[in-house]
Design a protein around this motif. Structure first.
Motif, PDB file in Angstrom:
ATOM      1  N   VAL A 181       7.199  -2.697  -3.134  1.00  0.00           N
ATOM      2  CA  VAL A 181       6.126  -1.794  -2.693  1.00  0.00           C
ATOM      3  C   VAL A 181       4.939  -1.875  -3.641  1.00  0.00           C
ATOM      4  O   VAL A 181       3.777  -1.850  -3.207  1.00  0.00           O
ATOM      5  N   ARG A 182       5.198  -1.993  -4.919  1.00  0.00           N
ATOM      6  CA  ARG A 182       4.095  -2.153  -5.864  1.00  0.00           C
ATOM      7  C   ARG A 182       3.329  -3.445  -5.610  1.00  0.00           C
ATOM      8  O   ARG A 182       2.093  -3.470  -5.715  1.00  0.00           O
ATOM      9  N   GLN A 183       4.038  -4.506  -5.285  1.00  0.00           N
ATOM     10  CA  GLN A 183       3.375  -5.767  -4.957  1.00  0.00           C
ATOM     11  C   GLN A 183       2.486  -5.606  -3.722  1.00  0.00           C
ATOM     12  O   GLN A 183       1.345  -6.083  -3.696  1.00  0.00           O
ATOM     13  N   VAL A 184       3.018  -4.940  -2.709  1.00  0.00           N
ATOM     14  CA  VAL A 184       2.227  -4.718  -1.485  1.00  0.00           C
ATOM     15  C   VAL A 184       0.983  -3.899  -1.803  1.00  0.00           C
ATOM     16  O   VAL A 184      -0.128  -4.231  -1.370  1.00  0.00           O
ATOM     17  N   ALA A 185       1.166  -2.813  -2.573  1.00  0.00           N
ATOM     18  CA  ALA A 185       0.030  -1.947  -2.908  1.00  0.00           C
ATOM     19  C   ALA A 185      -1.029  -2.713  -3.697  1.00  0.00           C
ATOM     20  O   ALA A 185      -2.238  -2.558  -3.454  1.00  0.00           O
ATOM     21  N   GLN A 186      -0.607  -3.555  -4.637  1.00  0.00           N
ATOM     22  CA  GLN A 186      -1.551  -4.332  -5.431  1.00  0.00           C
ATOM     23  C   GLN A 186      -2.320  -5.330  -4.569  1.00  0.00           C
ATOM     24  O   GLN A 186      -3.548  -5.478  -4.706  1.00  0.00           O
ATOM     25  N   GLN A 187      -1.616  -6.008  -3.673  1.00  0.00           N
ATOM     26  CA  GLN A 187      -2.279  -6.970  -2.795  1.00  0.00           C
ATOM     27  C   GLN A 187      -3.261  -6.275  -1.851  1.00  0.00           C
ATOM     28  O   GLN A 187      -4.348  -6.801  -1.574  1.00  0.00           O
ATOM     29  N   LEU A 188      -2.905  -5.086  -1.388  1.00  0.00           N
ATOM     30  CA  LEU A 188      -3.809  -4.330  -0.516  1.00  0.00           C
ATOM     31  C   LEU A 188      -5.061  -3.901  -1.280  1.00  0.00           C
ATOM     32  O   LEU A 188      -6.179  -3.945  -0.735  1.00  0.00           O
ATOM     33  N   GLN A 189      -4.891  -3.477  -2.526  1.00  0.00           N
ATOM     34  CA  GLN A 189      -6.049  -3.096  -3.323  1.00  0.00           C
ATOM     35  C   GLN A 189      -6.954  -4.299  -3.570  1.00  0.00           C
ATOM     36  O   GLN A 189      -8.189  -4.178  -3.516  1.00  0.00           O
ATOM     37  N   ASP A 190      -6.359  -5.456  -3.837  1.00  0.00           N
ATOM     38  CA  ASP A 190      -7.161  -6.663  -4.048  1.00  0.00           C
ATOM     39  C   ASP A 190      -7.928  -7.035  -2.777  1.00  0.00           C
ATOM     40  O   ASP A 190      -9.107  -7.404  -2.839  1.00  0.00           O
ATOM     41  N   ALA A 191      -7.263  -6.953  -1.634  1.00  0.00           N
ATOM     42  CA  ALA A 191      -7.905  -7.330  -0.369  1.00  0.00           C
ATOM     43  C   ALA A 191      -9.014  -6.358   0.005  1.00  0.00           C
ATOM     44  O   ALA A 191     -10.019  -6.754   0.607  1.00  0.00           O
ATOM     45  N   SER A 192      -8.859  -5.082  -0.340  1.00  0.00           N
ATOM     46  CA  SER A 192      -9.841  -4.066   0.073  1.00  0.00           C
ATOM     47  C   SER A 192     -11.140  -4.157  -0.718  1.00  0.00           C
ATOM     48  O   SER A 192     -12.105  -3.468  -0.393  1.00  0.00           O
ATOM     49  N   ARG A 193     -11.186  -4.994  -1.762  1.00  0.00           N
ATOM     50  CA  ARG A 193     -12.431  -5.147  -2.518  1.00  0.00           C
ATOM     51  C   ARG A 193     -13.514  -5.812  -1.694  1.00  0.00           C
ATOM     52  O   ARG A 193     -14.705  -5.679  -2.000  1.00  0.00           O
ATOM     53  N   VAL A 194     -13.129  -6.561  -0.690  1.00  0.00           N
ATOM     54  CA  VAL A 194     -14.083  -7.134   0.262  1.00  0.00           C
ATOM     55  C   VAL A 194     -13.879  -6.411   1.581  1.00  0.00           C
ATOM     56  O   VAL A 194     -12.847  -6.566   2.228  1.00  0.00           O
ATOM     57  N   ASP A 195     -14.831  -5.588   1.970  1.00  0.00           N
ATOM     58  CA  ASP A 195     -14.669  -4.732   3.144  1.00  0.00           C
ATOM     59  C   ASP A 195     -15.279  -5.394   4.372  1.00  0.00           C
ATOM     60  O   ASP A 195     -16.501  -5.488   4.500  1.00  0.00           O
ATOM     61  N   ASP A 196     -14.418  -5.859   5.259  1.00  0.00           N
ATOM     62  CA  ASP A 196     -14.865  -6.382   6.549  1.00  0.00           C
ATOM     63  C   ASP A 196     -14.344  -5.501   7.677  1.00  0.00           C
ATOM     64  O   ASP A 196     -14.130  -5.958   8.803  1.00  0.00           O
ATOM     65  N   GLY A 197     -14.117  -4.224   7.376  1.00  0.00           N
ATOM     66  CA  GLY A 197     -13.699  -3.261   8.391  1.00  0.00           C
ATOM     67  C   GLY A 197     -12.324  -2.680   8.184  1.00  0.00           C
ATOM     68  O   GLY A 197     -11.956  -1.711   8.854  1.00  0.00           O
ATOM     69  N   ASP A 198     -11.530  -3.248   7.258  1.00  0.00           N
ATOM     70  CA  ASP A 198     -10.141  -2.789   7.075  1.00  0.00           C
ATOM     71  C   ASP A 198      -9.875  -2.193   5.695  1.00  0.00           C
ATOM     72  O   ASP A 198      -8.732  -1.831   5.401  1.00  0.00           O
ATOM     73  N   ALA A 199     -10.882  -2.104   4.844  1.00  0.00           N
ATOM     74  CA  ALA A 199     -10.657  -1.660   3.463  1.00  0.00           C
ATOM     75  C   ALA A 199     -10.099  -0.236   3.414  1.00  0.00           C
ATOM     76  O   ALA A 199      -9.165   0.047   2.658  1.00  0.00           O
ATOM     77  N   THR A 200     -10.659   0.660   4.223  1.00  0.00           N
ATOM     78  CA  THR A 200     -10.203   2.051   4.199  1.00  0.00           C
ATOM     79  C   THR A 200      -8.749   2.157   4.627  1.00  0.00           C
ATOM     80  O   THR A 200      -7.945   2.862   3.992  1.00  0.00           O
ATOM     81  N   ALA A 201      -8.381   1.456   5.689  1.00  0.00           N
ATOM     82  CA  ALA A 201      -6.991   1.486   6.166  1.00  0.00           C
ATOM     83  C   ALA A 201      -6.047   0.877   5.143  1.00  0.00           C
ATOM     84  O   ALA A 201      -4.944   1.388   4.916  1.00  0.00           O
ATOM     85  N   GLN A 202      -6.474  -0.198   4.480  1.00  0.00           N
ATOM     86  CA  GLN A 202      -5.628  -0.840   3.482  1.00  0.00           C
ATOM     87  C   GLN A 202      -5.396   0.078   2.280  1.00  0.00           C
ATOM     88  O   GLN A 202      -4.271   0.198   1.783  1.00  0.00           O
ATOM     89  N   GLN A 203      -6.455   0.750   1.827  1.00  0.00           N
ATOM     90  CA  GLN A 203      -6.310   1.666   0.703  1.00  0.00           C
ATOM     91  C   GLN A 203      -5.427   2.862   1.074  1.00  0.00           C
ATOM     92  O   GLN A 203      -4.617   3.314   0.252  1.00  0.00           O
ATOM     93  N   ALA A 204      -5.577   3.350   2.305  1.00  0.00           N
ATOM     94  CA  ALA A 204      -4.761   4.481   2.746  1.00  0.00           C
ATOM     95  C   ALA A 204      -3.282   4.101   2.810  1.00  0.00           C
ATOM     96  O   ALA A 204      -2.406   4.883   2.402  1.00  0.00           O
TER      97      ALA A 204
END
Length: 220
Positions: A86-109
Motif C-alpha cells: 500500500v505504501r508503494q501504491v501511495a508513493q506511485q500515486l503521489q509521483d503521478a499526481s505531480r503532473v495533472d492531466d485531470g486525474d491528480a485529485t482522484a489519485q491523491q484522494a
C-alpha cells in the motif's frame, strides 16, 4: 553611428549563437516533456501492479478477521506485506499526481484513503500486540481493510485510463512544442543565411576584388 568590421563580426556571431542556443533549449524542453510523460505513465502502471497484487492479500486478511478466531490474525506480522504494498501504491500515486492531466485529485484522494484506513487497521493491530485484542477490534480492523481493498480496486480501475490520458496529453504538448521548434529552426537557418551573405558582401567580395585588381596590375 557606424560599426567597425570587428564589432559587426561579433554581432553576427552573437546573433547566430543566440539562435542556436534557443533551438537547443527547445529541443531539451521537448525531451524533458517526453521523459516526464514516460515517468508518470510508469508510476501509474507500477501503482496498478502493486494494487492488483495486494488486493487478494487484503481480502484474505479481511475475511479471516471476521471469523470466530479473528483476533489471532490481528498480529502485526499479518499486516507487514500489505503495508509495504500500500505504501508503494501511495508513493506511485503521489509521483503521478505531480503532473495533472485531470486525474491528480482522484489519485491523491485514493492515496490518502488507502493510507488512512490502513493506519487505522494497524493501530488496532498494535493494540492487539499490547494485549488488547477482542472480537470487536478484529471486526473493526476487517472494516478498515475493506476500505483499503476498495481503494486498491479503484486504483486498478483508474490507472489504465489515467496513464492513457497522460500519454495523450504529453503527446499533444510535444507536438505543439515541435511546431515551435521547427519554426525556430527555420528562423535560425534564415538568420544564418543572412549572416553568411552579409559576411560575403562585407569581407569576401572586397577581397576578391582586391585580388583581381592586384592580378591586373601585375599583368601590366
Amino acid at each position: 553611428m557606424k560599426i567597425n568590421l570587428k564589432n559587426k563580426f561579433l554581432l553576427w556571431s552573437g546573433m547566430l549563437l543566440a539562435g542556436v542556443l534557443l533551438l537547443g533549449s527547445l529541443s531539451i524542453w521537448n525531451l524533458v516533456e517526453i521523459w516526464r510523460g514516460a515517468q508518470v505513465a510508469t508510476s501509474e502502471y507500477e501503482a496498478l501492479d502493486h494494487a492488483a497484487a495486494v488486493i487478494p492479500q487484503i481480502a484474505w486478511l479481511r475475511d479471516v478477521l471476521r471469523e470466530a478466531d479473528g483476533r489471532t490474525y490481528l498480529a502485526g506480522q499479518y499486516f507487514g506485506v500489505i503495508q509495504g504494498e500500500v505504501r508503494q501504491v501511495a508513493q506511485q500515486l503521489q509521483d503521478a499526481s505531480r503532473v495533472d492531466d485531470g486525474d491528480a485529485t482522484a489519485q491523491q484522494a485514493l492515496a490518502r484513503s488507502a493510507t488512512d484506513h490502513l493506519n487505522a487497521a494497524m493501530e488496532l493491530s498494535r493494540a492487539s500486540d499490547a494485549g488488547g485484542a477482542s472480537a470487536t477490534s478484529a471486526a473493526q480492523a476487517a472494516g478498515e481493510l475493506e476500505q483499503v481493498r476498495q481503494s486498491m480496486a479503484d486504483v486498478s480501475k483508474l490507472m489504465p485510463s489515467a496513464a492513457r490520458r497522460h500519454v495523450t496529453a504529453a503527446g499533444a504538448r510535444v507536438m505543439h512544442r515541435l511546431v515551435w521548434t521547427c519554426i525556430t529552426l527555420l528562423l535560425v537557418l534564415a538568420l544564418s543565411a543572412a549572416i553568411h551573405l552579409t559576411q560575403y558582401r562585407a569581407l569576401v567580395r572586397p577581397l576578391l576584388g582586391l585580388r583581381d585588381n592586384m592580378q591586373q596590375s601585375a599583368a601590366r
